[in-house]
Design a protein around this motif. Sequence first.
Motif, PDB file in Angstrom:
ATOM      1  N   VAL A 377       0.893  -1.419  -0.020  1.00 28.76           N
ATOM      2  CA  VAL A 377       0.194  -0.100  -0.072  1.00 28.76           C
ATOM      3  C   VAL A 377       0.859   1.319   0.003  1.00 28.76           C
ATOM      4  CG1 VAL A 377      -1.905   0.996   1.035  1.00 28.76           C
ATOM      5  CG2 VAL A 377      -1.718  -1.373   1.409  1.00 28.76           C
ATOM      6  N   VAL A 378       0.574   2.070  -1.059  1.00 28.34           N
ATOM      7  CA  VAL A 378       1.515   3.472  -1.254  1.00 28.34           C
ATOM      8  C   VAL A 378       0.888   4.553  -1.118  1.00 28.34           C
ATOM      9  CG1 VAL A 378       3.182   4.301  -2.698  1.00 28.34           C
ATOM     10  CG2 VAL A 378       3.078   1.824  -2.831  1.00 28.34           C
ATOM     11  N   ALA A 379       1.427   5.580  -0.307  1.00 28.17           N
ATOM     12  CA  ALA A 379       0.624   6.832  -0.306  1.00 28.17           C
ATOM     13  C   ALA A 379       1.709   7.924  -0.839  1.00 28.17           C
ATOM     14  CB  ALA A 379       0.159   7.122   1.143  1.00 28.17           C
ATOM     15  N   HIS A 380       1.047   8.839  -1.646  1.00 27.66           N
ATOM     16  CA  HIS A 380       1.814   9.940  -1.988  1.00 27.66           C
ATOM     17  C   HIS A 380       1.157  11.379  -1.764  1.00 27.66           C
ATOM     18  CE1 HIS A 380       3.417  12.517  -5.516  1.00 27.66           C
ATOM     19  NE2 HIS A 380       4.531  12.439  -4.806  1.00 27.66           N
ATOM     20  N   ALA A 381       2.206  12.383  -1.258  1.00 26.20           N
ATOM     21  CA  ALA A 381       1.467  13.515  -0.989  1.00 26.20           C
ATOM     22  C   ALA A 381       2.662  14.536  -1.022  1.00 26.20           C
ATOM     23  CB  ALA A 381       0.874  13.631   0.533  1.00 26.20           C
ATOM     24  N   PRO A 382       2.124  15.851  -0.905  1.00 30.85           N
ATOM     25  CA  PRO A 382       3.169  17.067  -1.228  1.00 30.85           C
ATOM     26  C   PRO A 382       4.104  16.959  -0.069  1.00 30.85           C
ATOM     27  CG  PRO A 382       0.835  17.684  -1.486  1.00 30.85           C
ATOM     28  CD  PRO A 382       0.613  16.333  -0.961  1.00 30.85           C
ATOM     29  N   THR A 383       3.719  16.494   1.238  1.00 26.26           N
ATOM     30  CA  THR A 383       4.842  16.491   2.419  1.00 26.26           C
ATOM     31  C   THR A 383       4.700  15.031   2.967  1.00 26.26           C
ATOM     32  OG1 THR A 383       3.269  16.936   4.054  1.00 26.26           O
ATOM     33  CG2 THR A 383       4.160  18.779   2.764  1.00 26.26           C
ATOM     34  N   ARG A 384       6.014  14.801   3.803  1.00 26.63           N
ATOM     35  CA  ARG A 384       6.058  13.335   4.369  1.00 26.63           C
ATOM     36  C   ARG A 384       4.890  13.234   5.355  1.00 26.63           C
ATOM     37  NH1 ARG A 384       8.454  11.208   8.906  1.00 26.63           N
ATOM     38  NH2 ARG A 384       9.377   9.032   8.542  1.00 26.63           N
ATOM     39  N   ALA A 385       4.521  14.344   6.368  1.00 23.95           N
ATOM     40  CA  ALA A 385       3.664  14.311   7.221  1.00 23.95           C
ATOM     41  C   ALA A 385       2.186  13.630   6.604  1.00 23.95           C
ATOM     42  CB  ALA A 385       3.403  15.499   8.074  1.00 23.95           C
ATOM     43  N   GLU A 386       1.979  14.379   5.360  1.00 28.29           N
ATOM     44  CA  GLU A 386       0.795  14.127   4.644  1.00 28.29           C
ATOM     45  C   GLU A 386       0.743  12.605   4.325  1.00 28.29           C
ATOM     46  OE1 GLU A 386      -1.199  17.686   2.479  1.00 28.29           O
ATOM     47  OE2 GLU A 386       1.015  18.016   2.324  1.00 28.29           O
ATOM     48  N   ALA A 387       1.640  12.343   3.654  1.00 33.23           N
ATOM     49  CA  ALA A 387       1.838  11.061   3.030  1.00 33.23           C
ATOM     50  C   ALA A 387       1.694   9.778   4.214  1.00 33.23           C
ATOM     51  CB  ALA A 387       3.145  10.739   2.245  1.00 33.23           C
ATOM     52  N   ARG A 389       0.143   9.995   7.320  1.00 35.81           N
ATOM     53  CA  ARG A 389      -1.068  10.222   7.718  1.00 35.81           C
ATOM     54  C   ARG A 389      -1.983   9.519   6.837  1.00 35.81           C
ATOM     55  NH1 ARG A 389      -2.788  15.929   9.153  1.00 35.81           N
ATOM     56  NH2 ARG A 389      -2.865  16.214   6.869  1.00 35.81           N
ATOM     57  N   ARG A 390      -2.147   9.727   5.389  1.00 32.22           N
ATOM     58  CA  ARG A 390      -2.810   9.256   4.442  1.00 32.22           C
ATOM     59  C   ARG A 390      -2.702   7.658   4.446  1.00 32.22           C
ATOM     60  NH1 ARG A 390      -2.348  12.199  -0.936  1.00 32.22           N
ATOM     61  NH2 ARG A 390      -3.935  13.617  -0.194  1.00 32.22           N
ATOM     62  N   LEU A 391      -1.420   7.084   4.366  1.00 37.34           N
ATOM     63  CA  LEU A 391      -1.229   5.700   4.633  1.00 37.34           C
ATOM     64  C   LEU A 391      -1.899   4.987   5.719  1.00 37.34           C
ATOM     65  CD1 LEU A 391       0.040   3.076   3.320  1.00 37.34           C
ATOM     66  CD2 LEU A 391       2.368   3.907   4.285  1.00 37.34           C
ATOM     67  N   ALA A 392      -1.370   6.006   6.860  1.00 38.30           N
ATOM     68  CA  ALA A 392      -1.845   4.967   8.056  1.00 38.30           C
ATOM     69  C   ALA A 392      -3.666   4.983   8.201  1.00 38.30           C
ATOM     70  CB  ALA A 392      -1.692   5.742   9.352  1.00 38.30           C
ATOM     71  N   HIS A 393      -4.246   6.097   7.653  1.00 32.92           N
ATOM     72  CA  HIS A 393      -5.704   6.020   7.519  1.00 32.92           C
ATOM     73  C   HIS A 393      -6.237   5.215   6.464  1.00 32.92           C
ATOM     74  CE1 HIS A 393      -9.738   7.807   6.441  1.00 32.92           C
ATOM     75  NE2 HIS A 393      -9.724   8.074   7.729  1.00 32.92           N
ATOM     76  N   ALA A 394      -5.543   5.009   5.097  1.00 41.75           N
ATOM     77  CA  ALA A 394      -5.945   3.959   4.476  1.00 41.75           C
ATOM     78  C   ALA A 394      -5.761   2.292   5.028  1.00 41.75           C
ATOM     79  CB  ALA A 394      -5.146   3.903   3.282  1.00 41.75           C
ATOM     80  N   LEU A 395      -4.784   2.224   5.852  1.00 41.46           N
ATOM     81  CA  LEU A 395      -4.912   0.839   6.483  1.00 41.46           C
ATOM     82  C   LEU A 395      -5.932   0.667   7.625  1.00 41.46           C
ATOM     83  CD1 LEU A 395      -0.788   0.731   6.755  1.00 41.46           C
ATOM     84  CD2 LEU A 395      -2.109  -0.716   5.425  1.00 41.46           C
ATOM     85  N   VAL A 396      -6.089   1.518   8.182  1.00 41.67           N
ATOM     86  CA  VAL A 396      -7.213   1.574   9.317  1.00 41.67           C
ATOM     87  C   VAL A 396      -8.574   0.969   8.858  1.00 41.67           C
ATOM     88  CG1 VAL A 396      -8.553   2.685  11.131  1.00 41.67           C
ATOM     89  CG2 VAL A 396      -6.034   2.793  10.997  1.00 41.67           C
ATOM     90  N   ARG A 397      -8.846   1.825   7.562  1.00 41.24           N
ATOM     91  CA  ARG A 397      -9.954   1.842   7.194  1.00 41.24           C
ATOM     92  C   ARG A 397     -10.365   0.338   6.172  1.00 41.24           C
ATOM     93  NH1 ARG A 397     -13.454   5.659   7.740  1.00 41.24           N
ATOM     94  NH2 ARG A 397     -14.709   5.333   5.762  1.00 41.24           N
ATOM     95  N   ALA A 398      -9.169  -0.215   5.983  1.00 44.94           N
ATOM     96  CA  ALA A 398      -9.012  -1.205   4.861  1.00 44.94           C
ATOM     97  C   ALA A 398      -9.947  -2.309   5.428  1.00 44.94           C
ATOM     98  CB  ALA A 398      -7.559  -1.674   4.787  1.00 44.94           C
ATOM     99  N   ARG A 399     -10.482  -3.458   4.781  1.00 45.36           N
ATOM    100  CA  ARG A 399     -11.080  -4.554   5.234  1.00 45.36           C
ATOM    101  C   ARG A 399     -10.061  -5.798   4.877  1.00 45.36           C
ATOM    102  NH1 ARG A 399     -15.032  -6.462   2.647  1.00 45.36           N
ATOM    103  NH2 ARG A 399     -16.370  -7.585   4.044  1.00 45.36           N
ATOM    104  N   VAL A 400      -9.430  -6.217   5.764  1.00 48.99           N
ATOM    105  CA  VAL A 400      -8.543  -7.450   5.713  1.00 48.99           C
ATOM    106  C   VAL A 400      -8.759  -8.512   6.397  1.00 48.99           C
ATOM    107  CG1 VAL A 400      -6.099  -8.239   5.442  1.00 48.99           C
ATOM    108  CG2 VAL A 400      -6.621  -5.506   5.074  1.00 48.99           C
ATOM    109  N   HIS A 401      -9.711  -9.410   5.731  1.00 47.84           N
ATOM    110  CA  HIS A 401     -10.406 -10.503   6.654  1.00 47.84           C
ATOM    111  C   HIS A 401      -9.836 -11.670   6.189  1.00 47.84           C
ATOM    112  CE1 HIS A 401     -14.326  -7.859   7.213  1.00 47.84           C
ATOM    113  NE2 HIS A 401     -12.937  -7.599   7.601  1.00 47.84           N
ATOM    114  N   GLY A 402      -9.220 -12.847   7.424  1.00 48.27           N
ATOM    115  CA  GLY A 402      -8.708 -14.001   6.834  1.00 48.27           C
ATOM    116  C   GLY A 402      -7.803 -14.233   8.070  1.00 48.27           C
TER     117      GLY A 402
END
Length: 632
Positions: A377-387, A389-402
């Motif tokens: 999972v890869v996040a790209h943003a103008p700054t490191r802090a934004e990237a 935060r975006r990656l952590a949020h995507a992982l939290v909201r992901a449905r990974v079942h099994g």
Amino acid sequence: MISSVLVANRAEIACRVFRTCRSLGIDTVAVHSDADAGALHVREADAAVRLPGAAPSDTYLRGDLIVKAALAAGADAVHPGYGFLSENAGFARAVMDAGLTWVGPPPKAIETMASKTRAKELMAAAGVPLLAPVDPVKATDEDLPLLLKAAAGGGGRGMRVVRDLAALPGELAAATAEARSAFGDGEVFAEPYVERGRHVEVQVLADTHGTVWALGTRDCSLQRRHQKVIEEAPAPGLSAALRETLHASAVAAAKAVGYVGAGTVEFLVAGDQAYFLEMNTRLQVEHPVTEAVFGLDLVALQLRVAEGDALPPEPPAPSGHAVEARLYAEDPARDWAPQTGVLHALDIVTGAGLRVDAGYAAGDPIGVHYDAMLAKVVAHAPTRAEAVRRLAHALVRARVHGPVTNRDLLVRSLRHPDFVAGRLDTGFYERNLDALTAPEPGEEYAAVAAALAAASRRSGRFGAFRNVPSQPQSARYGDHEVRYRPTRAGGFTVESHPHARVVAVSPESVSLEVDGVVRRFEVAAYGDGTVHVGPHRLAVRPRFTDPAERTAPGSLLAPMPGTVVRVADVEAGARVEAGQPLVWLEAMKMEHRITAPASGTLTALHAVPGRQVEVGALLAVVQEAPEKETDL
């Protein structure tokens, strides 16, 4: 012109190469083992060729079969991906000798860089900074700590950190055996181990016309078992002078071996000093962060270079920051044990600066034969802090079942104060693993939601009970016991958690109010006994102990399905010490030591090298020595 590409690989990297091929109008050919017959990379290819067997040595490491597959399918080029035969000069020559285009560097360059010892000699001659090698036979306490490394391969295989001189012979023997098993070459060398060093690398890309690009830096310091977990570009906190040194050294390394194509030059950074580690003569797993920052498709450029195209004199300018997390089917709290089973769901949001490169899809089985990585999972943003935060949020909201995954560890790592501040080094997990794998806050309410959703399913009509039991019902998920009572109004009261008010219940979701805050929990239950509630994975625990789980004291059971690669040179009846390795088990490209649980007598050793074992298989039995009585 290349019209059809066979990818000599599997899973995520095969799917990744196919995606670019489709965009360029190039046909794709997959190869697959019997275990991968229905795998995602096979489903996505235009054609597929079977490699009989399941073990890598019988399938993806059989260069002769892969070349035959390419010719049979009408492919005119072979892309090796990463791992397997990607850095095998003999395979590259066999591809070219068959009249096929090799999408990779010249065999001679692969051969030169294949041995880390020979590569270091060449880099010293080219003026690239190095750590001074240490002869392990002549090592003294002043040389400690030492890092033992396999000369013929990477990925953490054959690598050991030695802090005690007395342990050096045993660790050297173990590293040699693992290197021979993994790479067919037992050569091991030693160099100083730099505490709190950083793993920083430079992506290079070269054409056949003399142009070599240095495409910025990547930091890959967050590693488990010397294998990368989180990577980012550019590497944070480097001085301009150090960046220039890294870029210049990487270009010098590529030119020294006449390199062509995509490759990576890896360095150990300590303070403001950089030391050459090795050159990976292939595309790296973490290449997407460089693609995001430079706006490039490195696979497309590999193909164009293989067709003879020239690169522009200079690469495009970088923009922003990118971070990648590797999602593994493994349990970080249990010594990173690989996990198997059915992947029930894998839904991760993409778009808006988010990218997912997956090798599995919902419904796919995760087996024991290959790497445990499900997706990147890869996040790209103008700054490191934004990237970040975006990656952590995507992982939290992901449905990974099994099966159990490292998803929670990734989120906590990305939000750890040291990572947020850019204080990175290869000892991050060694220092922080216990805190990063502690029980997740809020899990007890997830257990409440799981119990109520299950009760709702049993009721047949969303929680309305005709016969309300007089006694509270109970369920246990992991370490959490939930006691609840249906009400005549069709709702529930939670007696084990009286401060939680039930707002709404259905078989798929539960809303609870705790301390004035209402939270909605999505619930998904599966036939294998697992329940997923939001990001929480819960296992239903039976009321009574399963008799099959009752084993004699001192029994060493296989913690996962895998292959016994070697056993200790001891016989039944010998005395062993607590923590002494007795069996080495390989699963999903990782080697696991099974150690004596206590000091005592080895009464049985059932493990046999080369034998496949299932989880829970009895490997050995150690009878603990009785404690000596003390005279008063």
